[in-house]
Design a protein around this motif. Structure first.
Motif, PDB file in Angstrom:
ATOM      1  N   THR A  13       0.850  -1.183   0.000  1.00 51.49           N
ATOM      2  CA  THR A  13       0.000   0.000   0.000  1.00 51.49           C
ATOM      3  C   THR A  13       0.889   1.238   0.000  1.00 51.49           C
ATOM      4  O   THR A  13       2.119   1.149   0.113  1.00 51.49           O
ATOM      5  N   LEU A  14       0.269   2.415  -0.094  1.00 47.63           N
ATOM      6  CA  LEU A  14       1.046   3.652  -0.032  1.00 47.63           C
ATOM      7  C   LEU A  14       1.681   3.844   1.336  1.00 47.63           C
ATOM      8  O   LEU A  14       2.659   4.590   1.467  1.00 47.63           O
ATOM      9  N   ALA A  15       1.143   3.157   2.335  1.00 46.29           N
ATOM     10  CA  ALA A  15       1.725   3.223   3.677  1.00 46.29           C
ATOM     11  C   ALA A  15       2.832   2.196   3.865  1.00 46.29           C
ATOM     12  O   ALA A  15       3.287   1.960   4.991  1.00 46.29           O
ATOM     13  N   ALA A  16       3.255   1.554   2.765  1.00 46.95           N
ATOM     14  CA  ALA A  16       4.338   0.561   2.780  1.00 46.95           C
ATOM     15  C   ALA A  16       3.978  -0.690   3.561  1.00 46.95           C
ATOM     16  O   ALA A  16       4.850  -1.359   4.115  1.00 46.95           O
ATOM     17  N   LYS A  17       2.686  -1.028   3.603  1.00 46.75           N
ATOM     18  CA  LYS A  17       2.245  -2.248   4.272  1.00 46.75           C
ATOM     19  C   LYS A  17       1.941  -3.324   3.228  1.00 46.75           C
ATOM     20  O   LYS A  17       1.557  -3.017   2.101  1.00 46.75           O
ATOM     21  N   ALA A  18       2.108  -4.577   3.632  1.00 46.65           N
ATOM     22  CA  ALA A  18       1.887  -5.686   2.720  1.00 46.65           C
ATOM     23  C   ALA A  18       0.415  -5.786   2.355  1.00 46.65           C
ATOM     24  O   ALA A  18      -0.473  -5.621   3.195  1.00 46.65           O
ATOM     25  N   ALA A  19       0.151  -6.062   1.072  1.00 49.23           N
ATOM     26  CA  ALA A  19      -1.224  -6.195   0.582  1.00 49.23           C
ATOM     27  C   ALA A  19      -1.333  -7.384  -0.365  1.00 49.23           C
ATOM     28  O   ALA A  19      -1.999  -7.316  -1.385  1.00 49.23           O
ATOM     29  N   GLY A  20      -0.633  -8.472  -0.025  1.00 50.16           N
ATOM     30  CA  GLY A  20      -0.702  -9.663  -0.855  1.00 50.16           C
ATOM     31  C   GLY A  20       0.351  -9.649  -1.949  1.00 50.16           C
ATOM     32  O   GLY A  20       1.399  -9.004  -1.842  1.00 50.16           O
ATOM     33  N   ASP A  21       0.073 -10.366  -3.016  1.00 53.86           N
ATOM     34  CA  ASP A  21       0.984 -10.389  -4.149  1.00 53.86           C
ATOM     35  C   ASP A  21       0.187 -10.481  -5.446  1.00 53.86           C
ATOM     36  O   ASP A  21      -1.019 -10.700  -5.439  1.00 53.86           O
ATOM     37  N   VAL A  22       0.888 -10.295  -6.560  1.00 56.86           N
ATOM     38  CA  VAL A  22       0.253 -10.314  -7.870  1.00 56.86           C
ATOM     39  C   VAL A  22       1.127 -11.121  -8.823  1.00 56.86           C
ATOM     40  O   VAL A  22       2.356 -11.135  -8.700  1.00 56.86           O
ATOM     41  N   GLU A  23       0.478 -11.811  -9.736  1.00 52.83           N
ATOM     42  CA  GLU A  23       1.189 -12.622 -10.709  1.00 52.83           C
ATOM     43  C   GLU A  23       1.436 -11.803 -11.973  1.00 52.83           C
ATOM     44  O   GLU A  23       0.510 -11.266 -12.570  1.00 52.83           O
ATOM     45  N   LEU A  24       2.700 -11.715 -12.377  1.00 53.44           N
ATOM     46  CA  LEU A  24       3.080 -10.987 -13.582  1.00 53.44           C
ATOM     47  C   LEU A  24       3.411 -11.970 -14.690  1.00 53.44           C
ATOM     48  O   LEU A  24       4.066 -12.992 -14.454  1.00 53.44           O
ATOM     49  N   ASP A  25       2.975 -11.657 -15.897  1.00 51.77           N
ATOM     50  CA  ASP A  25       3.200 -12.526 -17.050  1.00 51.77           C
ATOM     51  C   ASP A  25       4.686 -12.519 -17.409  1.00 51.77           C
ATOM     52  O   ASP A  25       5.282 -11.462 -17.656  1.00 51.77           O
ATOM     53  N   ASP A  26       5.284 -13.710 -17.457  1.00 51.59           N
ATOM     54  CA  ASP A  26       6.711 -13.805 -17.794  1.00 51.59           C
ATOM     55  C   ASP A  26       6.994 -13.357 -19.225  1.00 51.59           C
ATOM     56  O   ASP A  26       8.098 -12.910 -19.526  1.00 51.59           O
ATOM     57  N   ALA A  27       6.008 -13.463 -20.107  1.00 54.28           N
ATOM     58  CA  ALA A  27       6.214 -13.038 -21.494  1.00 54.28           C
ATOM     59  C   ALA A  27       6.325 -11.525 -21.606  1.00 54.28           C
ATOM     60  O   ALA A  27       6.819 -11.008 -22.610  1.00 54.28           O
ATOM     61  N   ILE A  28       5.875 -10.822 -20.573  1.00 57.04           N
ATOM     62  CA  ILE A  28       5.928  -9.357 -20.578  1.00 57.04           C
ATOM     63  C   ILE A  28       6.999  -8.837 -19.622  1.00 57.04           C
ATOM     64  O   ILE A  28       7.746  -7.917 -19.953  1.00 57.04           O
ATOM     65  N   PHE A  29       7.076  -9.431 -18.455  1.00 59.44           N
ATOM     66  CA  PHE A  29       7.978  -8.939 -17.413  1.00 59.44           C
ATOM     67  C   PHE A  29       9.176  -9.849 -17.161  1.00 59.44           C
ATOM     68  O   PHE A  29      10.031  -9.502 -16.349  1.00 59.44           O
ATOM     69  N   GLY A  30       9.251 -10.989 -17.838  1.00 60.15           N
ATOM     70  CA  GLY A  30      10.298 -11.941 -17.520  1.00 60.15           C
ATOM     71  C   GLY A  30      11.268 -12.227 -18.645  1.00 60.15           C
ATOM     72  O   GLY A  30      11.884 -13.300 -18.676  1.00 60.15           O
ATOM     73  N   ILE A  31      11.429 -11.315 -19.582  1.00 59.92           N
ATOM     74  CA  ILE A  31      12.383 -11.518 -20.675  1.00 59.92           C
ATOM     75  C   ILE A  31      13.799 -11.361 -20.122  1.00 59.92           C
ATOM     76  O   ILE A  31      14.161 -10.317 -19.583  1.00 59.92           O
ATOM     77  N   ALA A  32      14.594 -12.417 -20.264  1.00 66.45           N
ATOM     78  CA  ALA A  32      15.936 -12.413 -19.676  1.00 66.45           C
ATOM     79  C   ALA A  32      16.929 -11.625 -20.526  1.00 66.45           C
ATOM     80  O   ALA A  32      17.735 -10.852 -20.001  1.00 66.45           O
ATOM     81  N   ASP A  33      16.878 -11.819 -21.834  1.00 69.12           N
ATOM     82  CA  ASP A  33      17.837 -11.161 -22.734  1.00 69.12           C
ATOM     83  C   ASP A  33      17.204  -9.876 -23.284  1.00 69.12           C
ATOM     84  O   ASP A  33      16.553  -9.888 -24.331  1.00 69.12           O
TER      85      ASP A  33
END
Length: 212
Positions: free
Chosen positions: A7-27
């Motif tokens: 959150t904006l207060a820097a508190k934990a609010a769970g997690d989210v799954e990011l698509d590796d095809a968009i956010f996980g390109i290694a090269d």
């Protein structure tokens, strides 16, 4: 990949799954990023530079000097580029610097830019970017808790009005809706912050539907 949501207060609010095809390109391909950045900067260049040429200078058209006996070359007018006050030879003209770039290249470059942030651990996800009051002090404190100093914050369809006003006077912090996400601004800032709504929009924009 899974990314922690705060959150904006820097508190934990769970997690989210990011698509590796968009956010996980290694090269990550720097050549793609360079092409798109050049394309963006060329599109926003004004191109209003102009110099007067021989037919545009305000100078007499009367023949300069005698035809013979002057001891030099024959000149018909003072508007020639070799004279002071004459027109510029092949000077800059008003034109557009924009050039074409395929949509697939732009989309792929955006994926590589997002992956570069995720790979360097400078990608953050927050629950939302909304405030009850447009207070710059409150935003500064929230950003300090999250450890953000030079950040691009991406929201969903629209940016919260109070949050936008509050961040206006914070240096090195920009806020854009998901539609305004672009390669240049992502690379310009040290950190990238996405809201959960922005993550959904990015998945819809760069997911399997657009790739097809």
């Amino acid at each position: 990949m899974k990314v922690e949501v705060k959150t904006l207060a820097a508190k934990a609010a769970g997690d989210v799954e990011l698509d590796d095809a968009i956010f996980g390109i290694a090269d990550v391909r720097a050549d793609l990023l360079q092409r798109v950045v050049r394309w963006q900067l060329a599109r926003r260049q004004q191109g209003t530079h102009k110099a007067k040429e021989r037919g545009e200078v305000n100078i007499t058209k009367k023949k300069y000097g005698r035809q013979k006996g002057g001891g030099g070359a024959r000149h018909g007018a003072r508007s020639a580029p070799i004279f002071v006050g004459g027109g510029k030879a092949h000077g800059p003209r008003v034109r557009s610097h924009a050039h074409d770039l395929p949509k697939k290249v732009r989309a792929l470059a955006l994926k590589h830019a997002l992956s570069s942030k995720a790979g360097s651990k400078t990608l953050f996800v927050i629950e939302d970017a909304a405030m009850k009051e447009a207070k710059t002090k409150a935003v500064r404190e929230a950003l300090a808790k999250l450890g953000l100093t030079n950040a691009l914050i991406i929201d969903g369809d629209a940016v919260d009005a109070n949050f936008s006003l509050a961040t206006r006077n914070v240096p090195n912090v920009d806020v854009l809706p998901a539609q305004g996400l672009n390669v240049y601004d992502v690379l310009k800032h040290d950190q990238l912050v996405l809201t959960k709504a922005a993550v959904e929009k990015i998945h819809a924009r760069l997911g399997a539907g657009e790739a097809a």
